[in-house]
Design a protein around this motif. Structure first.
Motif, PDB file in Angstrom:
ATOM      1  N   THR A   1       0.970  -1.375   0.025  1.00 51.89           N
ATOM      2  CA  THR A   1       0.094   0.001  -0.159  1.00 51.89           C
ATOM      3  C   THR A   1       0.778   1.178   0.056  1.00 51.89           C
ATOM      4  N   ASN A   2       0.180   2.271   0.083  1.00 49.60           N
ATOM      5  CA  ASN A   2       0.946   3.790   0.366  1.00 49.60           C
ATOM      6  C   ASN A   2       0.342   4.551   1.332  1.00 49.60           C
ATOM      7  N   ILE A   3       0.720   4.497   2.493  1.00 45.25           N
ATOM      8  CA  ILE A   3       0.087   5.181   3.806  1.00 45.25           C
ATOM      9  C   ILE A   3       1.139   6.214   4.189  1.00 45.25           C
ATOM     10  N   SER A   4       0.991   7.304   4.304  1.00 48.50           N
ATOM     11  CA  SER A   4       1.905   8.376   4.854  1.00 48.50           C
ATOM     12  C   SER A   4       1.492   8.690   6.239  1.00 48.50           C
ATOM     13  N   TYR A   5       2.417   8.911   7.196  1.00 48.09           N
ATOM     14  CA  TYR A   5       2.095   9.197   8.490  1.00 48.09           C
ATOM     15  C   TYR A   5       2.956  10.527   8.916  1.00 48.09           C
ATOM     16  N   SER A   6       2.417  11.453   9.870  1.00 47.45           N
ATOM     17  CA  SER A   6       2.998  12.618  10.142  1.00 47.45           C
ATOM     18  C   SER A   6       3.971  12.431  11.195  1.00 47.45           C
ATOM     19  N   LYS A   7       5.166  13.275  10.948  1.00 44.89           N
ATOM     20  CA  LYS A   7       6.286  13.028  11.924  1.00 44.89           C
ATOM     21  C   LYS A   7       6.526  14.367  12.493  1.00 44.89           C
ATOM     22  N   TYR A   8       6.980  14.204  13.747  1.00 46.43           N
ATOM     23  CA  TYR A   8       7.369  15.633  14.431  1.00 46.43           C
ATOM     24  C   TYR A   8       8.558  15.351  15.010  1.00 46.43           C
ATOM     25  N   GLY A   9       9.251  16.617  15.304  1.00 43.93           N
ATOM     26  CA  GLY A   9      10.662  16.876  15.803  1.00 43.93           C
ATOM     27  C   GLY A   9      10.530  18.143  16.665  1.00 43.93           C
TER      28      GLY A   9
ATOM     29  N   PHE B   1      -4.889 -13.788  -3.379  1.00 39.82           N
ATOM     30  CA  PHE B   1      -4.496 -12.498  -3.444  1.00 39.82           C
ATOM     31  C   PHE B   1      -5.588 -11.620  -3.523  1.00 39.82           C
ATOM     32  N   SER B   2      -5.599 -10.431  -2.831  1.00 41.91           N
ATOM     33  CA  SER B   2      -6.824  -9.732  -2.629  1.00 41.91           C
ATOM     34  C   SER B   2      -6.381  -8.280  -2.808  1.00 41.91           C
ATOM     35  N   ALA B   3      -7.542  -7.193  -2.836  1.00 39.54           N
ATOM     36  CA  ALA B   3      -7.179  -6.022  -3.065  1.00 39.54           C
ATOM     37  C   ALA B   3      -8.355  -5.338  -2.520  1.00 39.54           C
ATOM     38  N   GLY B   4      -8.147  -4.115  -2.046  1.00 37.71           N
ATOM     39  CA  GLY B   4      -9.344  -3.301  -1.466  1.00 37.71           C
ATOM     40  C   GLY B   4      -8.960  -1.982  -0.884  1.00 37.71           C
TER      41      GLY B   4
ATOM     42  N   THR C   1      -0.921  -4.229  11.456  1.00 41.92           N
ATOM     43  CA  THR C   1      -0.228  -3.960  12.561  1.00 41.92           C
ATOM     44  C   THR C   1       1.040  -3.636  12.073  1.00 41.92           C
ATOM     45  N   GLY C   2       1.553  -2.149  12.435  1.00 38.55           N
ATOM     46  CA  GLY C   2       3.004  -1.750  12.517  1.00 38.55           C
ATOM     47  C   GLY C   2       3.416  -1.202  13.779  1.00 38.55           C
ATOM     48  N   GLU C   3       4.470  -0.540  14.036  1.00 35.58           N
ATOM     49  CA  GLU C   3       4.503  -0.088  15.303  1.00 35.58           C
ATOM     50  C   GLU C   3       3.894   1.107  15.676  1.00 35.58           C
ATOM     51  N   ASP C   4       2.812   0.791  16.396  1.00 35.82           N
ATOM     52  CA  ASP C   4       1.922   1.808  16.871  1.00 35.82           C
ATOM     53  C   ASP C   4       1.144   2.472  15.640  1.00 35.82           C
ATOM     54  N   ARG C   5       0.633   1.616  14.599  1.00 33.86           N
ATOM     55  CA  ARG C   5       0.183   2.149  13.574  1.00 33.86           C
ATOM     56  C   ARG C   5      -0.795   1.149  13.211  1.00 33.86           C
ATOM     57  N   PRO C   6      -1.902   0.862  13.897  1.00 32.20           N
ATOM     58  CA  PRO C   6      -2.895  -0.032  13.397  1.00 32.20           C
ATOM     59  C   PRO C   6      -3.722   0.314  12.117  1.00 32.20           C
ATOM     60  N   THR C   7      -4.155  -0.624  11.294  1.00 26.07           N
ATOM     61  CA  THR C   7      -4.847  -0.419  10.142  1.00 26.07           C
ATOM     62  C   THR C   7      -5.775  -1.226  10.065  1.00 26.07           C
ATOM     63  N   LEU C   8      -7.006  -1.224   9.414  1.00 27.87           N
ATOM     64  CA  LEU C   8      -8.252  -1.890   8.986  1.00 27.87           C
ATOM     65  C   LEU C   8      -8.309  -1.974   7.678  1.00 27.87           C
ATOM     66  N   PHE C   9      -8.720  -2.872   7.253  1.00 27.30           N
ATOM     67  CA  PHE C   9      -8.868  -3.142   5.540  1.00 27.30           C
ATOM     68  C   PHE C   9      -9.944  -4.166   5.272  1.00 27.30           C
ATOM     69  N   THR C  10     -10.468  -4.223   4.168  1.00 22.12           N
ATOM     70  CA  THR C  10     -11.439  -4.831   3.611  1.00 22.12           C
ATOM     71  C   THR C  10     -11.335  -5.139   2.046  1.00 22.12           C
ATOM     72  N   GLY C  11     -11.589  -6.157   1.316  1.00 22.76           N
ATOM     73  CA  GLY C  11     -11.396  -6.438   0.010  1.00 22.76           C
ATOM     74  C   GLY C  11     -11.915  -7.655  -0.380  1.00 22.76           C
ATOM     75  N   ILE C  12     -11.610  -7.801  -1.740  1.00 25.08           N
ATOM     76  CA  ILE C  12     -12.083  -9.200  -2.362  1.00 25.08           C
ATOM     77  C   ILE C  12     -10.797  -9.804  -3.071  1.00 25.08           C
ATOM     78  N   GLY C  13     -10.841 -10.675  -3.345  1.00 21.24           N
ATOM     79  CA  GLY C  13      -9.895 -11.762  -4.144  1.00 21.24           C
ATOM     80  C   GLY C  13      -9.892 -12.965  -4.431  1.00 21.24           C
TER      81      GLY C  13
ATOM     82  N   LYS D   1      -7.134   4.479   1.845  1.00 22.54           N
ATOM     83  CA  LYS D   1      -5.907   4.136   0.581  1.00 22.54           C
ATOM     84  C   LYS D   1      -6.152   2.748   0.166  1.00 22.54           C
ATOM     85  N   PHE D   2      -5.370   2.551  -1.008  1.00 22.05           N
ATOM     86  CA  PHE D   2      -5.629   1.030  -1.676  1.00 22.05           C
ATOM     87  C   PHE D   2      -4.652   0.138  -1.484  1.00 22.05           C
ATOM     88  N   TYR D   3      -4.946  -1.228  -1.214  1.00 20.52           N
ATOM     89  CA  TYR D   3      -3.907  -2.130  -0.766  1.00 20.52           C
ATOM     90  C   TYR D   3      -3.866  -3.298  -1.868  1.00 20.52           C
TER      91      TYR D   3
END
Length: 552
Positions: A422-430, A501-504, A477-489, A543-545
């Protein structure tokens, strides 16, 4: 914010769970509606063949259980049960043993665990919005039912006791206990030569003959000739009935064993019972004869010291013989009981037979359960052992069939793990220094190209298909980055076994500043203060996966 520990638990459970990879066998399972028939395949070394919901005699080509280690036949019971049939065989020629073991279907268990963990995740990342909705273990099946509307949760032959008895006869001339062999010439009591000769002709065993030899050589002055003759003839009758019992029992056993078809067995069952009654009558007659023999004192007609001593010897000889016959009768009672059991086994099979096949058992499948059924068919040899006076049952050439049975469902579930591209972007702070102070700044975006996920797949149960469509819902799951997805395949059974194989669309939660606590540009003491001010915020724009799943 730390990753919820239960998410790691999901992956651990997936790795060790016996459910992983079992969906293949469910999707490939054969649907049985009424019965499965078993028979012997003469072209495959007599291994068991099977046919589903069809007369095995009319089937053109039948699959074969080639050996005991063959993978089990996976079945789905359309009506919650089915009959396990066997082509008719004489139960004395074959021993059929069926064992069943049931356990909670691992696929159902794993699906329930996934639903519990998914709701727990939603509850945690939403700040308690779904509190109280995490299903208790006993409520998990109800959650599954909400997702899958049509889902329907899925004796040894006792051996005869060995007995050995050997009769030894006393020789009055030597005083020794010996088993006397038949003599070539036998001195006979006076005036009774013909009757005694006829009696001796009926005697086969050395033990009985030695007792008669002893009487024939004894001092006849002390004996009553008439009573002695009756005694000898009584011995002969017991011996004759003993031989008659052996011959009749052996003949009955061979007759019952050698009949191959149901029709003949059915017509002969009453005769089998009559033959057993005749054997019991023979034993009763032997017992009566034995009672009369024990009146040995009437043979001693004089009371001299020598005759009294002779009476004592006769008493011991008669006691030895009587004990041997009683032991023999006890063993033969066991033979009769065994014959009755064999006839009963024939009657039981005939009761469940239509003449061509018979019912082995009705296999019941409880909702949500997995039944493992093992059928063992062994060739039997039945032997009447003359020396041990018992029926010996030998088994060899065992053939085995194994079934794994679930209740049939139009929808099949699978919990698995996979990778989502997929292509998910997360904000970063410094932080940066401004006018001598440390302030919060935006550090741009971090792009995530793939996510590890746990997913629940729903498949339709198709017949003879190498590819099945799927509907998917899952959590990543990622490090403190949960996601929810659904799709067909698509899920492949052949040639890409275990691959899906699946996408959605995929939704994510982003860690952003809680502006009620901290904003960009605010002064901070360090990055720890920024971490403490972060919160999870749901992004409603997906986003799309593209997902790849492998089931082990």
């Amino acid at each position: 914010m730390r990753t919820p520990p239960f998410l790691y638990l999901i992956f651990c459970l997936l790795v060790v769970s016996p459910a992983v990879g079992q969906t293949d066998e469910i999707l490939k399972s054969r649907v049985v509606r009424k019965n499965i028939g078993l028979g012997f395949d003469p072209n495959n070394n007599g291994h068991l063949k099977y046919v589903i919901d069809e007369d095995y005699r009319k089937a053109n080509s039948l699959p074969v259980f080639k050996k005991a280690s063959t993978l089990p036949l996976n079945l789905a019971a359309a009506n919650g049960s089915f009959n396990l049939m066997m082509e008719f065989v004489n139960p004395l020629q074959y021993n059929i043993t069926l064992t069943q073991e049931s356990e909670k279907d691992p696929v159902i268990t794993k699906t329930n665990e996934f639903l519990t963990s998914a709701i727990s995740m939603l509850n945690e990342v939403s700040g308690g919005k779904y509190a109280g909705q995490t299903p208790a273990p006993q409520q998990a099946e109800a959650k599954l039912d909400n997702i899958i509307q049509d889902y329907k949760l899925n004796k040894a032959n006792a051996e005869l006791n060995k007995a050995n008895a050997q009769l030894k006869s006393m020789n009055p001339r030597t005083g020794k206990i010996t088993a006397v062999q038949p003599a070539v010439e036998v001195p006979l009591l006076v005036n009774n030569e013909k009757r005694i000769t006829n009696a001796i002709k009926k005697i086969k065993s050395p033990e009985l003959l030695s007792l008669i030899l002893w009487l024939s050589n004894a001092d006849t002055i002390c004996l009553d000739n008439k009573k002695s003759l009756e005694f000898i003839e009584g011995l002969a009758r017991i011996e004759e009935k003993s031989i008659q019992f052996k011959d009749s029992a052996r003949e009955l056993l061979e007759t019952m064993y050698n009949i191959p078809d149901a029709q003949t067995l059915r017509s002969e069952t009453a005769n089998f019972r009559k033959s057993i009654k005749a054997l019991e009558a023979t034993m009763e007659e032997m017992s009566k004869e034995l009672t009369q023999l024990n009146d040995y004192n009437k043979m001693v007609s004089r009371t001299t010291n020598g005759c009294i001593a002779l009476g004592a010897v006769m008493q011991q000889n008669t006691l030895n013989f009587s004990t041997a016959v009683k032991n023999q009768l006890n063993k033969r009672s066991l033979v009769i009981e065994e014959l009755k059991k064999l006839v009963k086994s024939i009657e039981n099979v005939l009761f469940l037979s239509d003449g061509n096949s018979f019912l082995v058992d009705n296999i019941q499948v409880e909702p949500g359960m997995l039944n493992e059924v093992s059928i063992k068919v062994a060739k039997r040899n039945l032997i009447f052992n003359d020396s041990e006076e018992r029926i010996i049952i030998e088994e060899k050439d065992e053939r085995t069939a194994k079934l794994r049975v679930r209740e049939h469902s139009l929808i099949v579930t699978e919990v698995g793990v996979g990778v989502l591209f997929t292509n998910i972007s997360y904000s970063k702070y410094g932080t940066e220094e401004r006018d001598g102070e440390t302030v919060v700044v935006s550090a741009g975006k971090e792009n995530i190209r793939y996510v590890a996920g746990a997913m629940l797949n729903l498949y339709p149960k198709l017949v003879n298909s190498h590819v099945v469509p799927l509907y998917q819902i899952g959590i990543g799951t990622g490090e403190d980055r949960p996601t929810l997805f659904t799709g067909i395949g698509l899920r492949f059974l052949k040639p890409l076994n275990h691959i899906a194989f699946s996408a959605g669309p995929i939704w994510s939660w982003e860690r952003v500043l809680d502006e009620s606590m901290l904003k960009v540009g605010d002064k901070v003491s360090g990055t720890a203060e920024i971490e403490n001010a972060l919160k999870l915020e749901f992004r409603d724009k997906p986003k799309f996966y593209f997902g790849v799943q492998y089931s082990f």
